[in-house]
Scaffold this motif. Structure first.
Motif, PDB file in Angstrom:
ATOM      1  N   MET A   1      35.997  38.116  44.863  1.00  0.00           N
ATOM      2  CA  MET A   1      36.391  38.723  43.603  1.00  0.00           C
ATOM      3  C   MET A   1      35.953  40.179  43.610  1.00  0.00           C
ATOM      4  O   MET A   1      34.864  40.493  44.039  1.00  0.00           O
ATOM      5  N   GLY A   3      34.716  43.108  41.506  1.00  0.00           N
ATOM      6  CA  GLY A   3      34.062  43.266  40.213  1.00  0.00           C
ATOM      7  C   GLY A   3      33.993  44.688  39.711  1.00  0.00           C
ATOM      8  O   GLY A   3      33.887  44.930  38.510  1.00  0.00           O
ATOM      9  N   THR A  49      36.130  45.597  36.873  1.00  0.00           N
ATOM     10  CA  THR A  49      37.448  45.001  37.060  1.00  0.00           C
ATOM     11  C   THR A  49      37.456  43.495  36.846  1.00  0.00           C
ATOM     12  O   THR A  49      36.410  42.841  36.879  1.00  0.00           O
ATOM     13  N   HIS A  50      38.656  42.999  36.631  1.00  0.00           N
ATOM     14  CA  HIS A  50      38.923  41.562  36.590  1.00  0.00           C
ATOM     15  C   HIS A  50      40.140  41.341  37.481  1.00  0.00           C
ATOM     16  O   HIS A  50      41.181  41.972  37.281  1.00  0.00           O
ATOM     17  N   PHE A  51      40.019  40.467  38.452  1.00  0.00           N
ATOM     18  CA  PHE A  51      41.057  40.241  39.451  1.00  0.00           C
ATOM     19  C   PHE A  51      41.810  38.960  39.122  1.00  0.00           C
ATOM     20  O   PHE A  51      41.208  37.903  38.967  1.00  0.00           O
ATOM     21  N   VAL A  52      43.138  39.066  38.972  1.00  0.00           N
ATOM     22  CA  VAL A  52      43.980  37.915  38.640  1.00  0.00           C
ATOM     23  C   VAL A  52      44.900  37.634  39.822  1.00  0.00           C
ATOM     24  O   VAL A  52      45.598  38.523  40.294  1.00  0.00           O
ATOM     25  N   VAL A  53      44.888  36.382  40.293  1.00  0.00           N
ATOM     26  CA  VAL A  53      45.759  35.972  41.392  1.00  0.00           C
ATOM     27  C   VAL A  53      46.754  34.952  40.840  1.00  0.00           C
ATOM     28  O   VAL A  53      46.360  33.939  40.274  1.00  0.00           O
ATOM     29  N   GLN A  58      49.045  39.726  42.702  1.00  0.00           N
ATOM     30  CA  GLN A  58      47.599  39.873  42.621  1.00  0.00           C
ATOM     31  C   GLN A  58      47.362  41.167  41.861  1.00  0.00           C
ATOM     32  O   GLN A  58      47.772  42.238  42.311  1.00  0.00           O
ATOM     33  N   LEU A  60      44.804  43.767  39.493  1.00  0.00           N
ATOM     34  CA  LEU A  60      43.484  44.209  39.067  1.00  0.00           C
ATOM     35  C   LEU A  60      43.584  44.819  37.678  1.00  0.00           C
ATOM     36  O   LEU A  60      44.465  45.643  37.415  1.00  0.00           O
ATOM     37  N   ARG A  73      38.191  38.894  29.001  1.00  0.00           N
ATOM     38  CA  ARG A  73      37.990  37.548  29.569  1.00  0.00           C
ATOM     39  C   ARG A  73      38.020  36.475  28.489  1.00  0.00           C
ATOM     40  O   ARG A  73      38.508  35.367  28.722  1.00  0.00           O
TER      41      ARG A  73
END
Length: 190
Positions: A1, A3, A49-53, A58, A60, A73
């Motif tokens: 992840m 961050g 950051t927050h990472f979304v897959v 994908q 950020l 979140r």
């Protein structure tokens, strides 16, 4: 992840920015509250950051403060609220404004955000109550709880959110719930 990203700000195209981290450019979607506080192009920047897959992408998402990322979140945990809607909420109102709206259960403030209808606004208030709204109670002390109770009582008695909020502003600081309701009703009767 991933961050946090730290590097040079290479491009700004709302709501997306490009951060050059030692030769690797990261495209990051940010809320407008973060976007407006970014430095000039070519200057150093650091974003949480927050990472979304997903199956097809994908992505950020970047935030200037830990509070923004925490609110994001909390928002995406709610059924029917995706990252784009969460960004829209954070772009439409600051974290403090969102927390206050949740504490005071103000549906109208949330409905003003583009893409948020009455049902989604009510779901946000229900799901985030005690999670995000409690943060503002810690900052402003016990009066926030009393004011929220007074506001809810006035709305239950048939006054509009606007009328109740105006009556709250006229109350002395630190007033109790029962005394506050009496004073607010006297002010509204004039």
């Amino acid at each position: 992840m991933i961050g946090r990203l730290q590097g040079l700000l290479a491009a700004k195209n709302p709501p997306q920015v490009l951060i050059d981290c030692h030769g690797v450019g990261y495209e990051v979607d940010v809320p407008m509250s973060t976007f407006y506080n970014l430095p000039a192009l070519g200057e150093s920047v650091s974003l949480l950051t927050h990472f979304v897959v997903r199956e097809d992408a994908q992505i950020l998402y970047g935030f200037a403060t830990p509070g923004e990322r925490d609110a994001f979140r909390q928002l995406i945990k709610i059924s029917g609220v995706g990252p784009r809607t969460a960004l829209s909420v954070l772009s439409g109102m600051g974290v403090d404004d969102l927390a206050q709206a949740i504490t005071l259960q103000e549906v109208g403030r949330l409905k003003k955000v583009p893409g948020i209808g009455p049902k989604t606004a009510e779901r946000l208030l229900l799901e985030l109550k005690g999670k995000l709204g409690s943060d503002i109670g810690v900052r402003t002390g016990a009066t926030s709880d009393a004011q929220a109770d007074i506001l809810q009582a006035l709305v239950a008695l048939g006054y509009s959110d606007k009328e109740a909020a105006l009556a709250l502003k006229a109350l002395p600081a630190g007033v109790g719930v029962s005394e506050g309701i009496k004073l607010a009703l006297k002010a509204l009767a004039k």
